[in-house]
Design a protein around this motif. Sequence first.
Motif, short mmCIF file in Angstrom:
data_model
loop_
_atom_site.label_atom_id
_atom_site.label_comp_id
_atom_site.label_asym_id
_atom_site.label_seq_id
_atom_site.Cartn_x
_atom_site.Cartn_y
_atom_site.Cartn_z
N ASN A 19 0.81 -1.22 0.00
CA ASN A 19 0.00 0.00 0.00
C ASN A 19 0.85 1.28 0.00
OD1 ASN A 19 0.92 0.32 2.64
ND2 ASN A 19 -1.07 0.01 3.60
N GLN A 21 3.00 2.22 2.37
CA GLN A 21 3.44 2.61 3.71
C GLN A 21 4.83 2.02 3.98
OE1 GLN A 21 2.42 4.54 6.11
NE2 GLN A 21 0.34 5.02 5.49
N TYR A 41 3.88 -0.96 11.43
CA TYR A 41 2.68 -1.69 11.03
C TYR A 41 2.22 -1.17 9.68
CZ TYR A 41 2.16 -3.63 15.73
OH TYR A 41 2.36 -4.32 16.90
N GLU A 42 1.43 -1.97 8.98
CA GLU A 42 0.94 -1.56 7.67
C GLU A 42 0.09 -0.29 7.75
OE1 GLU A 42 -0.74 -3.66 3.60
OE2 GLU A 42 -0.67 -4.82 5.46
N SER A 43 -0.50 -0.06 8.91
CA SER A 43 -1.30 1.15 9.12
C SER A 43 -0.42 2.40 9.26
CB SER A 43 -2.14 0.99 10.39
OG SER A 43 -1.29 0.87 11.52
N LYS A 47 6.07 -0.19 15.11
CA LYS A 47 5.95 -1.58 15.53
C LYS A 47 7.11 -2.07 16.38
CE LYS A 47 5.23 -6.24 13.79
NZ LYS A 47 5.05 -7.08 12.61
N PRO A 64 0.13 -2.10 18.67
CA PRO A 64 -0.18 -1.04 17.70
C PRO A 64 -0.29 0.37 18.26
CG PRO A 64 -1.44 -3.00 17.18
CD PRO A 64 -0.75 -3.26 18.50
#
Length: 82
Positions: A19, A21, A41-43, A47, A64
């Motif tokens: 994505n 990130q 994290y992918e968000s 992490k 998170p």
Amino acid sequence: EGRYTNNKPEGEWKFYFENGQLKSKGNYLEGLRDGLWLFYYESGGFKAQADLKQDKGAYIEYYPDGVTVKSRGFLDAGRSNG
């Protein structure tokens, strides 16, 4: 993204999720991770961090929220021992 010297990763490298990130960033020295590495994290949240020398060293992983410690241990050539 990064550069190679003598067919080995060298200097600062960044890795990304599909994505776009940022997934991780840190330095390579003669093809091995060296120094402070940061993982996300992918968000996009923080992490983990690892302080590595020749691909070995201590790491701390966070939940998170990026504050609460999830685990601590030792990485040896990228494998967790803790």
